[in-house]
Design an enzyme around this catalytic site. Structure first.
Site, PDB file in Angstrom:
ATOM      1  N   GLU A 281      -3.009 -11.214   3.217  1.00  0.00           N
ATOM      2  CA  GLU A 281      -1.827 -12.026   3.578  1.00  0.00           C
ATOM      3  C   GLU A 281      -1.192 -12.649   2.344  1.00  0.00           C
ATOM      4  O   GLU A 281      -0.726 -13.792   2.377  1.00  0.00           O
ATOM      5  CB  GLU A 281      -2.195 -13.124   4.581  1.00  0.00           C
ATOM      6  CG  GLU A 281      -2.266 -12.655   6.010  1.00  0.00           C
ATOM      7  CD  GLU A 281      -0.977 -12.049   6.528  1.00  0.00           C
ATOM      8  OE1 GLU A 281       0.103 -12.413   6.040  1.00  0.00           O
ATOM      9  OE2 GLU A 281      -1.069 -11.183   7.410  1.00  0.00           O
TER      10      GLU A 281
HETATM   11  C1  LIG Z   1      -9.977  -6.139   4.359  1.00  0.00           C
HETATM   12  C2  LIG Z   1      -8.499  -6.056   4.151  1.00  0.00           C
HETATM   13  C3  LIG Z   1      -7.647  -6.131   5.240  1.00  0.00           C
HETATM   14  C4  LIG Z   1      -6.267  -6.009   5.059  1.00  0.00           C
HETATM   15  N1  LIG Z   1      -5.441  -5.987   6.157  1.00  0.00           N
HETATM   16  C5  LIG Z   1      -4.140  -5.615   5.987  1.00  0.00           C
HETATM   17  C6  LIG Z   1      -3.297  -5.343   7.113  1.00  0.00           C
HETATM   18  O1  LIG Z   1      -3.697  -5.484   8.267  1.00  0.00           O
HETATM   19  N2  LIG Z   1      -2.038  -4.906   6.878  1.00  0.00           N
HETATM   20  C7  LIG Z   1      -1.547  -4.718   5.620  1.00  0.00           C
HETATM   21  O2  LIG Z   1      -0.415  -4.302   5.486  1.00  0.00           O
HETATM   22  N3  LIG Z   1      -2.312  -4.999   4.532  1.00  0.00           N
HETATM   23  C8  LIG Z   1      -3.587  -5.423   4.681  1.00  0.00           C
HETATM   24  N4  LIG Z   1      -4.381  -5.673   3.593  1.00  0.00           N
HETATM   25  C9  LIG Z   1      -3.800  -5.575   2.259  1.00  0.00           C
HETATM   26  C10 LIG Z   1      -3.684  -6.927   1.561  1.00  0.00           C
HETATM   27  O3  LIG Z   1      -2.714  -7.718   2.162  1.00  0.00           O
HETATM   28  C11 LIG Z   1      -3.427  -6.637   0.065  1.00  0.00           C
HETATM   29  O4  LIG Z   1      -4.626  -6.129  -0.463  1.00  0.00           O
HETATM   30  C12 LIG Z   1      -2.974  -7.863  -0.687  1.00  0.00           C
HETATM   31  O5  LIG Z   1      -1.709  -8.275  -0.256  1.00  0.00           O
HETATM   32  C13 LIG Z   1      -2.917  -7.620  -2.199  1.00  0.00           C
HETATM   33  O6  LIG Z   1      -2.310  -6.405  -2.514  1.00  0.00           O
HETATM   34  P1  LIG Z   1      -3.058  -5.377  -3.490  1.00  0.00           P
HETATM   35  O7  LIG Z   1      -4.442  -5.230  -3.015  1.00  0.00           O
HETATM   36  O8  LIG Z   1      -2.251  -4.160  -3.618  1.00  0.00           O
HETATM   37  O9  LIG Z   1      -3.105  -6.123  -4.878  1.00  0.00           O
HETATM   38  P2  LIG Z   1      -1.970  -6.114  -6.019  1.00  0.00           P
HETATM   39  O10 LIG Z   1      -0.640  -6.342  -5.418  1.00  0.00           O
HETATM   40  O11 LIG Z   1      -2.144  -4.908  -6.866  1.00  0.00           O
HETATM   41  O12 LIG Z   1      -2.370  -7.403  -6.858  1.00  0.00           O
HETATM   42  C14 LIG Z   1      -3.487  -7.414  -7.758  1.00  0.00           C
HETATM   43  C15 LIG Z   1      -3.560  -8.787  -8.432  1.00  0.00           C
HETATM   44  O13 LIG Z   1      -2.376  -9.013  -9.204  1.00  0.00           O
HETATM   45  C16 LIG Z   1      -1.762 -10.228  -8.810  1.00  0.00           C
HETATM   46  N5  LIG Z   1      -0.306 -10.032  -8.833  1.00  0.00           N
HETATM   47  C17 LIG Z   1       0.393  -9.025  -8.290  1.00  0.00           C
HETATM   48  N6  LIG Z   1       1.712  -9.204  -8.497  1.00  0.00           N
HETATM   49  C18 LIG Z   1       1.847 -10.354  -9.157  1.00  0.00           C
HETATM   50  C19 LIG Z   1       2.978 -11.103  -9.644  1.00  0.00           C
HETATM   51  N7  LIG Z   1       4.225 -10.680  -9.451  1.00  0.00           N
HETATM   52  N8  LIG Z   1       2.734 -12.263 -10.273  1.00  0.00           N
HETATM   53  C20 LIG Z   1       1.478 -12.729 -10.450  1.00  0.00           C
HETATM   54  N9  LIG Z   1       0.390 -12.058 -10.019  1.00  0.00           N
HETATM   55  C21 LIG Z   1       0.569 -10.896  -9.388  1.00  0.00           C
HETATM   56  C22 LIG Z   1      -2.275 -10.542  -7.411  1.00  0.00           C
HETATM   57  O14 LIG Z   1      -2.306 -11.928  -7.154  1.00  0.00           O
HETATM   58  C23 LIG Z   1      -3.674  -9.940  -7.432  1.00  0.00           C
HETATM   59  O15 LIG Z   1      -4.599 -10.882  -7.918  1.00  0.00           O
HETATM   60  C24 LIG Z   1      -5.744  -5.851   3.747  1.00  0.00           C
HETATM   61  C25 LIG Z   1      -6.611  -5.807   2.660  1.00  0.00           C
HETATM   62  C26 LIG Z   1      -7.963  -5.882   2.846  1.00  0.00           C
HETATM   63  C27 LIG Z   1      -8.857  -5.753   1.643  1.00  0.00           C
END
Ligand SMILES: Cc1cc2nc3c(=O)[nH]c(=O)nc-3n(C[C@H](O)[C@H](O)[C@H](O)COP(=O)(O)OP(=O)(O)OC[C@H]3O[C@@H](n4cnc5c(N)ncnc54)[C@H](O)[C@@H]3O)c2cc1C
Length: 597
Positions: free
Chosen positions: A441
């Site tokens: 989220e």
């Molecule tokens: C168990 C689980 C359940 C989930 N359920 C759902 C679901 O039901 N539906 C759905 O759509 N998604 C779901 N997700 C996805 C989840 O919402 C994302 O994993 C999360 O939003 C982060 O995206 P990412 O993993 O691609 O990380 P990234 O976007 O790659 O981010 C990696 C890191 O970089 C940082 N970062 C990224 N961009 C910036 C910026 N502009 N400025 C500063 N810092 C930044 C972030 O804070 C993070 O620490 C789920 C994930 C998991 C693991």
């Protein structure tokens, strides 16, 4: 493993003594029938489900986990029966729109129920809150036809919902998603793409799964402004509402992950699956964001729930485990050692857990009240003010409550020593289950950035000023309460500290845009600490009043007041190091070149 007990005493104290829920609900025609007795009866029933149905299948669900076989996902033993009981009890539609079969209850109520369910069994709770999120989005943005077809069966629990946003290359940055939506001759769309990490994407709990999917039309503008939202059912629905043909929605695999193992986290493949537009074209992301405040509140509640569960286990353990003697001399002379509760450092852990958990619960309730006021209040200006407060409060509630929740689980684990590390007592599961609430989220770093950038710098401190007004109104209301004066003086110092820091970051950001990201996490922590302090002022004031009037349970009130004093003396001073961190600015963060890392 300790059995989870719903924290009803805290919840009733907060609702009735601290927030006067009765008066808030009575002032809004749509909630005026939500009386104290009705709230108590509903919470009592929810507590039974949490304690008797969800808690007993928490550890077994973790050990068994979800099973994947050729596109079919099976939930662990007992989940199907628990879900049936949950649906039959009418819990799916608790806060739903009454025009489509929901019960129209306020968020305040469902927030406390979510906390209990998360505390008893986080994996199970996720199946339910995803449906709530999807129904909320449909209620606000779908056309009448879609609402009539889908909402009643989702509110009855027959069908569940998902949110399909994330793709392998697009998480935080949803503007770059690849999923495509191609218009067809019937006015619907063919949706093609792969979504990952989809909670409850596939499972055996319901006969149909209603996916809300973000995708782009072929000619859509680039970036976030070209994203649309589609309803894509697992099975199509016939005109009479019966389940129809399969819709080419397939689960490719489920993730093997650190925690919430009984929650299915799915790779979902859509292959020209029929989708129905929700809201306007290219407004998908902004439509979803209007619901985000509800979703994010849930993640803070997951932190609170697991923190409460950890506190309950740690508290009992600290009273029973005999190790060492009290520094002031033996307490149990007939035993080989004293309970570890005699040791100041054990008390530090337990009190930190307790002080942050109840403050987190209070902050979640305070935020939920603002959500309800912004939805139900008859006066537009009151609704607008509540809405503004919500936009400031939610990123803090999500990030600070999930961070403090995880911290409490780790403190509980530490308190149990080696017994916290092994599976038997349930603390290691809580640590694993709580960790995700800091990530999904919107990762907590993104919440902090939202607070610092959009909500503070971009609003030129306007939202913070609104919160200061709220806090000052409360301080003013306590000017004749002698027991509160020393606490209020510390609280006022803290507000002043945040004011100076806020002004400084806003000024610095004008010269260097990196100052926002450099300050953001510590600023979120500082704001969280300030809000927890505000909640403690309200709890202390209410507890002093109840104690003076001889109301309530004396021991409960004494414990609460002493915990509040602990919070004011030992946790509030952490603001100093946060302010120093914020003042250090961006320079040292940005000094290294990539190869110097
Ligand atoms: C168990 C689980 C359940 C989930 N359920 C759902 C679901 O039901 N539906 C759905 O759509 N998604 C779901 N997700 C996805 C989840 O919402 C994302 O994993 C999360 O939003 C982060 O995206 P990412 O993993 O691609 O990380 P990234 O976007 O790659 O981010 C990696 C890191 O970089 C940082 N970062 C990224 N961009 C910036 C910026 N502009 N400025 C500063 N810092 C930044 C972030 O804070 C993070 O620490 C789920 C994930 C998991 C693991």
């Amino acid at each position: 493993m300790g059995a989870y007990r719903a924290p009803l005493a805290d919840i009733h104290f907060l609702l009735n003594d601290v927030f006067q829920a009765d008066e808030v609900f009575a002032a809004m025609p749509e909630t005026e029938e939500v009386t104290k007795d009705l709230v108590a009866a509903i919470l009592e029933e929810a507590a039974k489900i949490a304690e008797q149905m969800l808690s007993p299948i928490n550890q077994s669900g973790d050990q068994e986990a979800c099973h994947f076989d050729n596109g079919i996902v099976t939930t662990p033993k007992g989940f199907k029966e628990a879900y049936e009981a949950y649906s039959e009890g009418g819990w799916s539609g608790l806060t739903g729109d009454t025009n489509y079969g929901g019960q129209g209850m306020p968020k305040v109520l469902s927030a406390m129920i979510e906390e209990m369910f998360f505390g008893a069994n986080s994996s199970f709770c996720l199946y339910t809150i995803l449906t709530t999120g999807a129904t909320l989005t449909l209620t606000h943005h779908a056309n009448e036809e879609l609402k009539n077809y889908f909402l009643p069966k989702m509110f009855s629990g027959q069908w569940s919902g998902t949110m399909c946003l994330t793709e392998p290359h697009a998480g935080t940055d949803l503007g770059i998603i690849n999923s495509k939506a191609v218009p067809d001759a019937q006015g619907s769309y063919g949706i093609t793409g792969t979504k990952i990490f989809i909670t409850a994407g596939e499972h055996d709990l319901t006969e149909n799964i209603i996916h809300l999917v973000l995708a782009k039309l072929p000619d859509a503008p680039a970036g976030p402004r070209g994203i649309s939202l589609f309803l894509v059912p697992k099975f199509l629905v016939e005109k009479d509402g019966a389940i129809g043909a399969a819709n080419n929605v397939n689960c490719g695999s489920i993730e093997h992950k650190m925690g919430i193992k009984a929650s299915a986290t799915c790779v979902m493949n859509f292959e020209n699956s029929k989708g129905f537009l929700v809201g306007e074209l290219n407004c998908g992301l902004s439509n979803l964001f209007t619901m985000m405040n509800y979703e994010r509140l849930s993640m803070g509640l997951q932190g609170n729930g697991l923190a409460e569960s950890s506190y309950q286990i740690a508290r009992e353990y600290a009273k029973e485990r005999l190790q060492g003697r009290a520094a002031s001399g033996p307490k149990l002379t007939d035993k080989v050692a004293d309970p570890i509760l005699v040791h100041p450092d054990v008390r530090r852990m337990l009190l930190t857990m307790r002080a942050n958990t109840i403050a987190g619960r209070a902050l979640s309730l305070y935020s939920a009240f603002q959500l309800d006021i912004s939805r139900f209040h008859p006066e537009k200006t009151v609704r607008k003010r509540a809405d503004q407060l919500v936009s400031l409060l939610i990123p803090v509630q999500k990030a600070y409550c999930s961070d403090r929740g995880f911290e409490s689980c780790v403190l509980g684990q530490q308190l149990l020593g080696g017994h916290g590390y092994v599976a038997e007592w349930g603390l290691e599961q809580n640590v694993r289950d709580a960790r995700i609430s800091q990530i999904y989220e919107g990762a907590n770093g993104i919440q902090a950035l939202d607070l610092m950038g959009r909500k503070t710098v971009r609003s030129d401190g306007e939202l913070w000023a609104l919160l200061v007004e709220e806090m000052n109104t409360f301080i003013e209301s306590q000017k004749n309460n002698t027991e509160m004066q020393s606490h209020l003086a510390k609280f006022q110092d803290l507000i002043q500290e945040v004011q100076v820091t806020t002004d400084r970051v806003i000024a610095n950001a004008k010269n260097n845009p990196d100052e926002i990201g450099a300050a953001s996490y510590a600023y979120m922590d500082l704001m969280g600490l300030t809000l927890f302090c505000f909640m403690w002022q309200r709890m202390l004031a209410a507890a002093y009043i109840a104690r003076a009037a001889g109301n309530g349970n004396k021991e409960y009130l004494e414990g609460l007041i002493k915990c509040g004093v602990f919070f004011m003396q030992r946790l509030v001073p952490k603001s100093k190091s946060l302010v120093a961190e914020i003042n250090a600015g961006a320079e040292s963060l940005m000094a290294l070149t990539a190869s110097e890392f």
